[in-house]
Motif scaffolding. Structure first.
Motif, PDB file in Angstrom:
ATOM      1  N   CYS A 250       0.825  -1.214   0.000  1.00 30.98           N
ATOM      2  CA  CYS A 250       0.000   0.000   0.000  1.00 30.98           C
ATOM      3  C   CYS A 250       0.852   1.255   0.000  1.00 30.98           C
ATOM      4  N   VAL A 251       2.000   1.199   0.680  1.00 26.74           N
ATOM      5  CA  VAL A 251       2.913   2.337   0.664  1.00 26.74           C
ATOM      6  C   VAL A 251       3.355   2.629  -0.767  1.00 26.74           C
ATOM      7  N   TYR A 252       3.689   1.572  -1.502  1.00 28.39           N
ATOM      8  CA  TYR A 252       4.069   1.753  -2.915  1.00 28.39           C
ATOM      9  C   TYR A 252       2.933   2.382  -3.700  1.00 28.39           C
ATOM     10  N   ASP A 253       1.701   1.894  -3.487  1.00 26.85           N
ATOM     11  CA  ASP A 253       0.547   2.395  -4.240  1.00 26.85           C
ATOM     12  C   ASP A 253       0.307   3.873  -3.962  1.00 26.85           C
ATOM     13  N   VAL A 254       0.538   4.294  -2.720  1.00 25.26           N
ATOM     14  CA  VAL A 254       0.297   5.688  -2.351  1.00 25.26           C
ATOM     15  C   VAL A 254       1.361   6.615  -2.936  1.00 25.26           C
ATOM     16  N   VAL A 255       2.629   6.184  -2.904  1.00 26.00           N
ATOM     17  CA  VAL A 255       3.713   7.086  -3.303  1.00 26.00           C
ATOM     18  C   VAL A 255       4.003   7.058  -4.801  1.00 26.00           C
ATOM     19  N   ILE A 256       3.500   6.055  -5.521  1.00 24.13           N
ATOM     20  CA  ILE A 256       3.865   5.914  -6.932  1.00 24.13           C
ATOM     21  C   ILE A 256       3.459   7.123  -7.765  1.00 24.13           C
ATOM     22  N   LEU A 257       2.328   7.753  -7.396  1.00 25.39           N
ATOM     23  CA  LEU A 257       1.873   8.919  -8.147  1.00 25.39           C
ATOM     24  C   LEU A 257       2.845  10.079  -7.991  1.00 25.39           C
ATOM     25  N   ARG A 258       3.508  10.153  -6.847  1.00 23.13           N
ATOM     26  CA  ARG A 258       4.426  11.263  -6.558  1.00 23.13           C
ATOM     27  C   ARG A 258       5.803  11.056  -7.182  1.00 23.13           C
ATOM     28  N   VAL A 259       6.220   9.790  -7.320  1.00 22.25           N
ATOM     29  CA  VAL A 259       7.591   9.527  -7.781  1.00 22.25           C
ATOM     30  C   VAL A 259       7.604   8.685  -9.051  1.00 22.25           C
ATOM     31  N   ALA A 260       6.579   8.839  -9.876  1.00 21.75           N
ATOM     32  CA  ALA A 260       6.452   7.999 -11.075  1.00 21.75           C
ATOM     33  C   ALA A 260       7.658   8.118 -12.000  1.00 21.75           C
ATOM     34  N   THR A 261       8.258   9.306 -12.078  1.00 22.33           N
ATOM     35  CA  THR A 261       9.377   9.511 -12.998  1.00 22.33           C
ATOM     36  C   THR A 261      10.639   8.794 -12.530  1.00 22.33           C
ATOM     37  N   ASP A 262      10.673   8.379 -11.256  1.00 26.47           N
ATOM     38  CA  ASP A 262      11.863   7.701 -10.735  1.00 26.47           C
ATOM     39  C   ASP A 262      11.855   6.195 -11.023  1.00 26.47           C
ATOM     40  N   PHE A 263      10.773   5.698 -11.580  1.00 26.08           N
ATOM     41  CA  PHE A 263      10.645   4.274 -11.872  1.00 26.08           C
ATOM     42  C   PHE A 263      10.626   4.054 -13.376  1.00 26.08           C
ATOM     43  N   SER A 264      11.351   3.054 -13.819  1.00 32.35           N
ATOM     44  CA  SER A 264      11.242   2.670 -15.221  1.00 32.35           C
ATOM     45  C   SER A 264       9.885   1.988 -15.427  1.00 32.35           C
ATOM     46  N   LYS A 265       9.463   1.895 -16.670  1.00 31.53           N
ATOM     47  CA  LYS A 265       8.178   1.284 -16.968  1.00 31.53           C
ATOM     48  C   LYS A 265       8.143  -0.172 -16.524  1.00 31.53           C
ATOM     49  N   THR A 266       9.244  -0.881 -16.731  1.00 28.01           N
ATOM     50  CA  THR A 266       9.317  -2.293 -16.337  1.00 28.01           C
ATOM     51  C   THR A 266       9.234  -2.442 -14.821  1.00 28.01           C
ATOM     52  N   ALA A 267       9.972  -1.596 -14.089  1.00 31.45           N
ATOM     53  CA  ALA A 267       9.958  -1.654 -12.622  1.00 31.45           C
ATOM     54  C   ALA A 267       8.573  -1.337 -12.082  1.00 31.45           C
ATOM     55  N   ARG A 268       7.934  -0.360 -12.702  1.00 33.85           N
ATOM     56  CA  ARG A 268       6.583   0.018 -12.261  1.00 33.85           C
ATOM     57  C   ARG A 268       5.600  -1.122 -12.501  1.00 33.85           C
ATOM     58  N   LEU A 269       5.723  -1.797 -13.655  1.00 30.84           N
ATOM     59  CA  LEU A 269       4.845  -2.923 -13.955  1.00 30.84           C
ATOM     60  C   LEU A 269       5.041  -4.056 -12.950  1.00 30.84           C
ATOM     61  N   ILE A 270       6.292  -4.377 -12.653  1.00 34.48           N
ATOM     62  CA  ILE A 270       6.583  -5.465 -11.714  1.00 34.48           C
ATOM     63  C   ILE A 270       6.009  -5.151 -10.334  1.00 34.48           C
ATOM     64  N   MET A 271       6.207  -3.923  -9.864  1.00 35.85           N
ATOM     65  CA  MET A 271       5.696  -3.540  -8.546  1.00 35.85           C
ATOM     66  C   MET A 271       4.170  -3.520  -8.520  1.00 35.85           C
ATOM     67  N   THR A 272       3.558  -3.075  -9.620  1.00 38.11           N
ATOM     68  CA  THR A 272       2.099  -3.058  -9.694  1.00 38.11           C
ATOM     69  C   THR A 272       1.538  -4.470  -9.660  1.00 38.11           C
ATOM     70  N   LEU A 273       2.207  -5.389 -10.350  1.00 45.20           N
ATOM     71  CA  LEU A 273       1.774  -6.787 -10.323  1.00 45.20           C
ATOM     72  C   LEU A 273       1.905  -7.383  -8.924  1.00 45.20           C
ATOM     73  N   GLN A 274       2.911  -6.929  -8.164  1.00 50.94           N
ATOM     74  CA  GLN A 274       3.073  -7.417  -6.796  1.00 50.94           C
ATOM     75  C   GLN A 274       1.862  -7.072  -5.940  1.00 50.94           C
ATOM     76  N   ILE A 275       1.260  -5.908  -6.192  1.00 49.59           N
ATOM     77  CA  ILE A 275       0.099  -5.470  -5.414  1.00 49.59           C
ATOM     78  C   ILE A 275      -1.061  -6.441  -5.573  1.00 49.59           C
ATOM     79  N   VAL A 276      -1.277  -6.907  -6.804  1.00 58.15           N
ATOM     80  CA  VAL A 276      -2.432  -7.778  -7.062  1.00 58.15           C
ATOM     81  C   VAL A 276      -2.085  -9.263  -6.999  1.00 58.15           C
ATOM     82  N   LEU A 277      -0.785  -9.564  -6.920  1.00 59.60           N
ATOM     83  CA  LEU A 277      -0.356 -10.962  -6.867  1.00 59.60           C
ATOM     84  C   LEU A 277      -0.067 -11.434  -5.442  1.00 59.60           C
TER      85      LEU A 277
END
Length: 312
Positions: A250-277
């Protein structure tokens, strides 16, 4: 600026080479969804079937696992459809509904864990009053509270956002979460403040309540005999593991909007999948292995099934 009346679809831009790896995506997501349903409902079935598990603690566990299935069902069918489609799109009204279900069910998870911590507190710290306090009526009211309160909080946010004008139809993600805010033409300070209030009420305050409750349990149990310490450890450890896992995601989900530019697209996808997996799969495994009574019934069912298979 986009006229809401003319919006046909919002595009998900969170996938990485979906056209090339669509069947890999599909197999991973489909397998995960089937496992989530099987694992969670196996534990729920065991709790429903065995009368010695018809206690508040196990009822709350069953509610948490059912909540995980609803949480996953809000997301996985759409993901499976998207990875097999040429375009990954969703209507704005459907995106608002997915957003609503995602956060209301996520908030319910925190409140259900808080209800579990209260149940454990009464069981360990006030054992003589347990049956008086944790009656069926109390359990039913707590369950209603855990599902209704987050829904009411998030519904206001979604209704508020429904009237916002959109200047962007590309969503940086694979499902609708707080990245929907990026679609709005103008960010609303009032909406942001209310979002913080919602976060406090359905996540941070329940988490604080859980921490304080378990500290009290820890103090009382370690000042008592070995039997009480063992009981506290057996019943509280799974809840804490689930809380830590879900809180980190949940911490990742909350902060991702603020630091989206610091994550590559692949890293963001992997972390997003972790939330639902992770959490929907993690919960039933933890409770199945760590809760003594559930584990015992699982072993008996497995031995029985093995015996029937051998006999046939």
């Amino acid at each position: 600026m986009v006229d809401l009346l003319n919006i046909t679809s919002i595009t998900f831009n969170g996938y990485v080479e979906v056209q090339k790896y669509r069947y890999v995506y599909f197999m991973i997501l489909f397998t995960a969804y089937v496992l989530i349903i099987c694992f969670n409902f196996t534990i729920v079935f065991l709790i429903w079937k065995h009368k010695n598990l018809h206690e508040p603690m196990y009822i709350f566990i069953a509610a948490l696992l059912i909540n995980s299935v609803f949480y996953s069902t809000n997301i996985y069918p759409k993901l499976l459809t998207d990875v097999l489609s040429d375009k990954q799109v969703i209507s704005y009204s459907a995106s608002l509904f997915q957003w609503f279900a995602y956060y209301s069910l996520g908030g319910s998870e925190f409140l259900l864990l808080a209800a579990m911590s209260y149940d454990r507190y009464v069981s360990v710290c006030k054992p003589l009053h347990y049956t008086t306090i944790m009656r069926k009526t109390t359990v039913s009211l707590l369950l209603l509270f855990c599902w209704i309160v987050p829904g009411c909080h998030v519904a206001v946010t979604v209704a508020w956002s429904a009237d916002k004008q959109l200047c962007n139809l590309n969503l940086k993600g694979i499902f609708c979460n707080n990245s929907v805010y990026e679609l709005h033409c103008v960010s609303s300070r009032a909406l942001s403040v209310y979002g913080v209030i919602v976060l406090l009420n359905i996540a941070l305050f329940p988490m604080l309540f859980i921490v304080v409750t378990y500290i009290k349990i820890l103090i009382i149990s370690y000042g008592s005999g070995r039997v009480l310490r063992k009981k506290a450890a057996e019943t509280c450890t799974p809840h804490l593991l689930v809380l830590i896992s879900f809180s980190c995601l949940c911490v990742y989900d909350v902060v991702i909007l603020r630091v989206a530019t610091d994550f590559s697209k692949t890293a963001r996808l992997i972390m997003t999948l972790q939330i639902v997996l992770s959490n929907p799969l993690f919960n039933p495994i933890i409770y199945g292995l760590k809760m003594k009574e559930i584990s015992k019934h699982m072993k008996k069912s497995w031995i029985k099934a093995k015996f029937i298979q051998t006999a046939n």
